[in-house]
Motif scaffolding. Structure first.
Motif, PDB file in Angstrom:
ATOM      1  N   GLN A 162       0.826  -1.199   0.000  1.00  0.00           N
ATOM      2  CA  GLN A 162       0.000   0.000   0.000  1.00  0.00           C
ATOM      3  C   GLN A 162       0.865   1.256   0.000  1.00  0.00           C
ATOM      4  O   GLN A 162       1.790   1.373   0.808  1.00  0.00           O
ATOM      5  CB  GLN A 162      -0.914  -0.001   1.229  1.00  0.00           C
ATOM      6  N   PRO A 163       0.577   2.223  -0.890  1.00  0.00           N
ATOM      7  CA  PRO A 163       1.434   3.412  -0.991  1.00  0.00           C
ATOM      8  C   PRO A 163       1.221   4.424   0.124  1.00  0.00           C
ATOM      9  O   PRO A 163       0.120   4.606   0.632  1.00  0.00           O
ATOM     10  CB  PRO A 163       1.019   4.021  -2.333  1.00  0.00           C
ATOM     11  N   MET A 164       2.308   5.057   0.489  1.00  0.00           N
ATOM     12  CA  MET A 164       2.298   6.231   1.355  1.00  0.00           C
ATOM     13  C   MET A 164       2.694   7.413   0.464  1.00  0.00           C
ATOM     14  O   MET A 164       3.220   7.210  -0.639  1.00  0.00           O
ATOM     15  CB  MET A 164       3.301   6.048   2.503  1.00  0.00           C
ATOM     16  N   PRO A 165       2.460   8.646   0.906  1.00  0.00           N
ATOM     17  CA  PRO A 165       2.829   9.795   0.071  1.00  0.00           C
ATOM     18  C   PRO A 165       4.325   9.822  -0.268  1.00  0.00           C
ATOM     19  O   PRO A 165       5.171   9.533   0.579  1.00  0.00           O
ATOM     20  CB  PRO A 165       2.433  11.001   0.928  1.00  0.00           C
ATOM     21  N   THR A 166       4.623  10.177  -1.499  1.00  0.00           N
ATOM     22  CA  THR A 166       5.999  10.260  -2.001  1.00  0.00           C
ATOM     23  C   THR A 166       6.656  11.549  -1.527  1.00  0.00           C
ATOM     24  O   THR A 166       6.015  12.600  -1.446  1.00  0.00           O
ATOM     25  CB  THR A 166       5.979  10.219  -3.549  1.00  0.00           C
ATOM     26  N   PHE A 167       7.963  11.466  -1.259  1.00  0.00           N
ATOM     27  CA  PHE A 167       8.769  12.648  -0.948  1.00  0.00           C
ATOM     28  C   PHE A 167       9.793  12.830  -2.056  1.00  0.00           C
ATOM     29  O   PHE A 167      10.359  11.859  -2.553  1.00  0.00           O
ATOM     30  CB  PHE A 167       9.510  12.489   0.388  1.00  0.00           C
ATOM     31  N   MET A 168      10.050  14.083  -2.420  1.00  0.00           N
ATOM     32  CA  MET A 168      11.065  14.377  -3.439  1.00  0.00           C
ATOM     33  C   MET A 168      11.895  15.581  -3.018  1.00  0.00           C
ATOM     34  O   MET A 168      11.345  16.623  -2.640  1.00  0.00           O
ATOM     35  CB  MET A 168      10.407  14.666  -4.794  1.00  0.00           C
ATOM     36  N   ALA A 169      13.214  15.425  -3.079  1.00  0.00           N
ATOM     37  CA  ALA A 169      14.142  16.552  -2.960  1.00  0.00           C
ATOM     38  C   ALA A 169      14.511  16.943  -4.390  1.00  0.00           C
ATOM     39  O   ALA A 169      15.054  16.129  -5.134  1.00  0.00           O
ATOM     40  CB  ALA A 169      15.376  16.150  -2.166  1.00  0.00           C
ATOM     41  N   TYR A 170      14.179  18.166  -4.774  1.00  0.00           N
ATOM     42  CA  TYR A 170      14.318  18.633  -6.152  1.00  0.00           C
ATOM     43  C   TYR A 170      15.623  19.404  -6.369  1.00  0.00           C
ATOM     44  O   TYR A 170      16.186  19.978  -5.435  1.00  0.00           O
ATOM     45  CB  TYR A 170      13.166  19.575  -6.500  1.00  0.00           C
ATOM     46  N   ASP A 171      16.051  19.437  -7.626  1.00  0.00           N
ATOM     47  CA  ASP A 171      17.123  20.332  -8.075  1.00  0.00           C
ATOM     48  C   ASP A 171      18.391  20.171  -7.241  1.00  0.00           C
ATOM     49  O   ASP A 171      19.057  21.147  -6.906  1.00  0.00           O
ATOM     50  CB  ASP A 171      16.619  21.781  -8.022  1.00  0.00           C
ATOM     51  N   VAL A 172      18.737  18.921  -6.913  1.00  0.00           N
ATOM     52  CA  VAL A 172      19.784  18.659  -5.926  1.00  0.00           C
ATOM     53  C   VAL A 172      21.205  18.814  -6.465  1.00  0.00           C
ATOM     54  O   VAL A 172      22.148  18.840  -5.674  1.00  0.00           O
ATOM     55  CB  VAL A 172      19.620  17.258  -5.287  1.00  0.00           C
ATOM     56  N   MET A 173      21.361  18.957  -7.773  1.00  0.00           N
ATOM     57  CA  MET A 173      22.713  19.101  -8.312  1.00  0.00           C
ATOM     58  C   MET A 173      23.055  20.547  -8.662  1.00  0.00           C
ATOM     59  O   MET A 173      24.169  20.985  -8.441  1.00  0.00           O
ATOM     60  CB  MET A 173      22.892  18.190  -9.527  1.00  0.00           C
ATOM     61  N   LYS A 174      22.099  21.281  -9.190  1.00  0.00           N
ATOM     62  CA  LYS A 174      22.407  22.644  -9.635  1.00  0.00           C
ATOM     63  C   LYS A 174      21.998  23.718  -8.636  1.00  0.00           C
ATOM     64  O   LYS A 174      22.604  24.787  -8.601  1.00  0.00           O
ATOM     65  CB  LYS A 174      21.748  22.913 -10.990  1.00  0.00           C
ATOM     66  N   ASN A 175      20.975  23.462  -7.852  1.00  0.00           N
ATOM     67  CA  ASN A 175      20.494  24.450  -6.882  1.00  0.00           C
ATOM     68  C   ASN A 175      20.153  23.760  -5.567  1.00  0.00           C
ATOM     69  O   ASN A 175      19.058  23.917  -5.038  1.00  0.00           O
ATOM     70  CB  ASN A 175      19.267  25.177  -7.437  1.00  0.00           C
ATOM     71  N   ALA A 176      21.092  23.000  -5.058  1.00  0.00           N
ATOM     72  CA  ALA A 176      20.857  22.199  -3.853  1.00  0.00           C
ATOM     73  C   ALA A 176      20.592  23.078  -2.634  1.00  0.00           C
ATOM     74  O   ALA A 176      21.247  24.099  -2.430  1.00  0.00           O
ATOM     75  CB  ALA A 176      22.052  21.301  -3.591  1.00  0.00           C
ATOM     76  N   GLU A 177      19.596  22.675  -1.861  1.00  0.00           N
ATOM     77  CA  GLU A 177      19.292  23.291  -0.574  1.00  0.00           C
ATOM     78  C   GLU A 177      19.047  22.169   0.439  1.00  0.00           C
ATOM     79  O   GLU A 177      17.929  21.955   0.889  1.00  0.00           O
ATOM     80  CB  GLU A 177      18.061  24.188  -0.687  1.00  0.00           C
ATOM     81  N   PRO A 178      20.120  21.424   0.773  1.00  0.00           N
ATOM     82  CA  PRO A 178      19.932  20.228   1.587  1.00  0.00           C
ATOM     83  C   PRO A 178      19.279  20.480   2.936  1.00  0.00           C
ATOM     84  O   PRO A 178      18.458  19.669   3.376  1.00  0.00           O
ATOM     85  CB  PRO A 178      21.346  19.659   1.734  1.00  0.00           C
ATOM     86  N   GLU A 179      19.602  21.590   3.584  1.00  0.00           N
ATOM     87  CA  GLU A 179      19.003  21.830   4.904  1.00  0.00           C
ATOM     88  C   GLU A 179      17.491  21.995   4.802  1.00  0.00           C
ATOM     89  O   GLU A 179      16.745  21.484   5.643  1.00  0.00           O
ATOM     90  CB  GLU A 179      19.646  23.058   5.574  1.00  0.00           C
TER      91      GLU A 179
END
Length: 193
Positions: A162-179
């Motif tokens: 059964q699926p749970m909501p998906t999480f995505m960290a976007y633009d992680v190579m050119k405009n990374a905002e890891p925090e």
């Protein structure tokens, strides 16, 4: 108490060493263990035993797939893991064949899953910016992240997970905002676990 299996699907490349995906795995481990979950983490690119991998899936109440999006899908080492482990799971550990029967050979394809009580969550990292999704004028032609990952959703559905909501960290190579990504991920975990 519930059991969580985290699969770190990252595959090392010199330009993408896997630090962000590993940090996301470690964040999930800390947050979920802090909530009383028992957590086990595996990394298919480091090697695996098929029987142990099947046991991990049947042990888990929730499977988190932590993966970069590589060429609109998951890395090849995780695809190999799926070929080896998920194919072996068709003997009853994850499903009883493909769901069809001799009496009805054209119906119920994909309905043989045995992991009905297991949930899964996709947690993804991608070079694409958030703005490239859900906009018909942009690259993904109005499609969502879940549309892009439709094959992965179908793989888990094949086992009746059964699926749970998906999480995505976007633009992680050119405009990374890891925090900011870590804070969003932490919030996502708190909302769904």
């Amino acid at each position: 108490m519930k059991n969580v299996l985290i699969i770190n699907a990252h595959h090392y490349y010199p330009f993408a060493e896997g630090n962000l995906n590993q940090a996301m795995v470690e964040l999930a481990e800390r947050e979920l263990e802090g909530k009383g979950y028992t957590v086990k983490t595996v990394k298919p690119s480091a090697g695996y035993d098929v029987e142990q991998a099947l046991a991990d899936h049947t042990w888990a109440d929730i499977v988190i797939l932590q993966s970069p999006v590589n060429w609109m899908g998951v890395p090849w080492s995780f695809k190999k893991y799926m070929d080896d482990v998920y194919t072996a799971g068709m003997g009853g550990a994850m499903c009883n064949g493909d769901g069809r029967s001799e009496d009805s050979p054209k119906k119920n394809y994909g309905r043989g899953g045995t992991l009905s009580d297991t949930k899964y969550m996709l947690s993804l990292t991608a070079n694409a910016p958030a703005e490239s999704f859900n906009d018909s004028d942009e690259f993904f032609e109005g499609k969502s992240v879940d549309d892009l990952m439709f094959p992965m959703h179908m793989n888990f559905k094949f086992f009746d997970m059964q699926p749970m909501p998906t999480f995505m960290a976007y633009d992680v190579m050119k405009n990374a905002e890891p925090e900011k990504d870590f804070e969003r991920f932490k919030q996502h975990l708190h909302e769904n676990f």
